[in-house]
Design a protein around this motif. Structure first.
Motif, PDB file in Angstrom:
ATOM      1  N   LEU A  22      26.032  54.470  34.855  1.00  0.00           N
ATOM      2  CA  LEU A  22      25.091  54.076  33.569  1.00  0.00           C
ATOM      3  C   LEU A  22      25.887  52.969  32.501  1.00  0.00           C
ATOM      4  O   LEU A  22      26.776  53.091  32.437  1.00  0.00           O
ATOM      5  CB  LEU A  22      24.415  54.895  33.143  1.00  0.00           C
ATOM      6  CG  LEU A  22      24.024  55.959  33.610  1.00  0.00           C
ATOM      7  CD1 LEU A  22      23.304  57.288  32.798  1.00  0.00           C
ATOM      8  CD2 LEU A  22      22.200  55.889  34.298  1.00  0.00           C
ATOM      9  N   PRO A  23      25.559  51.902  32.860  1.00  0.00           N
ATOM     10  CA  PRO A  23      25.165  51.022  31.965  1.00  0.00           C
ATOM     11  C   PRO A  23      26.088  51.431  30.506  1.00  0.00           C
ATOM     12  O   PRO A  23      25.028  52.579  30.092  1.00  0.00           O
ATOM     13  CB  PRO A  23      24.699  50.330  31.837  1.00  0.00           C
ATOM     14  CG  PRO A  23      23.530  50.457  32.129  1.00  0.00           C
ATOM     15  CD  PRO A  23      24.194  51.665  33.294  1.00  0.00           C
ATOM     16  N   ASP A  24      26.615  50.850  28.860  1.00  0.00           N
ATOM     17  CA  ASP A  24      26.367  51.104  28.030  1.00  0.00           C
ATOM     18  C   ASP A  24      25.341  51.936  27.854  1.00  0.00           C
ATOM     19  O   ASP A  24      24.076  50.349  27.891  1.00  0.00           O
ATOM     20  CB  ASP A  24      27.147  50.527  27.445  1.00  0.00           C
ATOM     21  CG  ASP A  24      29.182  50.710  27.971  1.00  0.00           C
ATOM     22  OD1 ASP A  24      29.420  51.779  28.265  1.00  0.00           O
ATOM     23  OD2 ASP A  24      29.829  50.076  27.365  1.00  0.00           O
ATOM     24  N   GLY A  25      25.342  52.475  26.784  1.00  0.00           N
ATOM     25  CA  GLY A  25      23.995  52.787  25.660  1.00  0.00           C
ATOM     26  C   GLY A  25      23.426  53.848  25.608  1.00  0.00           C
ATOM     27  O   GLY A  25      24.263  55.028  26.497  1.00  0.00           O
ATOM     28  N   LEU A  26      22.504  54.237  24.642  1.00  0.00           N
ATOM     29  CA  LEU A  26      22.201  56.049  24.825  1.00  0.00           C
ATOM     30  C   LEU A  26      21.184  55.963  26.028  1.00  0.00           C
ATOM     31  O   LEU A  26      19.450  55.757  25.981  1.00  0.00           O
ATOM     32  CB  LEU A  26      21.549  55.881  23.409  1.00  0.00           C
ATOM     33  CG  LEU A  26      20.989  56.985  23.095  1.00  0.00           C
ATOM     34  CD1 LEU A  26      22.217  58.283  22.411  1.00  0.00           C
ATOM     35  CD2 LEU A  26      20.152  56.800  21.168  1.00  0.00           C
ATOM     36  N   TYR A  27      21.318  57.465  26.363  1.00  0.00           N
ATOM     37  CA  TYR A  27      20.746  57.469  27.536  1.00  0.00           C
ATOM     38  C   TYR A  27      19.293  59.407  26.917  1.00  0.00           C
ATOM     39  O   TYR A  27      20.652  59.863  26.316  1.00  0.00           O
ATOM     40  CB  TYR A  27      20.862  57.849  28.912  1.00  0.00           C
ATOM     41  CG  TYR A  27      21.609  56.551  29.318  1.00  0.00           C
ATOM     42  CD1 TYR A  27      20.603  55.868  30.123  1.00  0.00           C
ATOM     43  CD2 TYR A  27      22.648  55.885  29.154  1.00  0.00           C
ATOM     44  CE1 TYR A  27      20.340  54.488  30.427  1.00  0.00           C
ATOM     45  CE2 TYR A  27      23.222  54.550  29.258  1.00  0.00           C
ATOM     46  CZ  TYR A  27      21.566  53.573  30.245  1.00  0.00           C
ATOM     47  OH  TYR A  27      22.217  52.829  30.810  1.00  0.00           O
ATOM     48  N   ALA A  28      18.605  60.011  27.896  1.00  0.00           N
ATOM     49  CA  ALA A  28      17.947  61.079  27.625  1.00  0.00           C
ATOM     50  C   ALA A  28      17.459  61.757  29.713  1.00  0.00           C
ATOM     51  O   ALA A  28      17.258  60.788  30.026  1.00  0.00           O
ATOM     52  CB  ALA A  28      16.986  61.118  26.952  1.00  0.00           C
TER      53      ALA A  28
END
Length: 64
Positions: A22-28
């Motif tokens: 996954l690239p950088d960021g906020l995931y759920a």
């Protein structure tokens, strides 16, 4: 609704084909009866919505 479902399936397929990184960021990660779904949360575009979602998911914000 059909377009949204198609876009989600395409995004998940491309994620699996990319090796799962996954690239950088906020995931759920949502676990459903049909399997897990990983969604990206766009805090920069919808900060109140993401903050509410995270608060509800962590149990730090009461459901009204």
């Amino acid at each position: 609704m059909r377009t949204l479902w198609s876009a989600l399936c395409l995004a998940l397929l491309s994620f699996r084909l990319s090796g799962g990184a996954l690239p950088d960021g906020l995931y759920a990660r949502l676990v459903t009866s049909l399997g897990p779904i990983t969604v990206k949360l766009y805090y920069d575009q919808t900060p109140q919505t993401v903050a509410s979602f995270v608060g509800l998911a962590e149990g730090t914000q009461p459901f009204i």
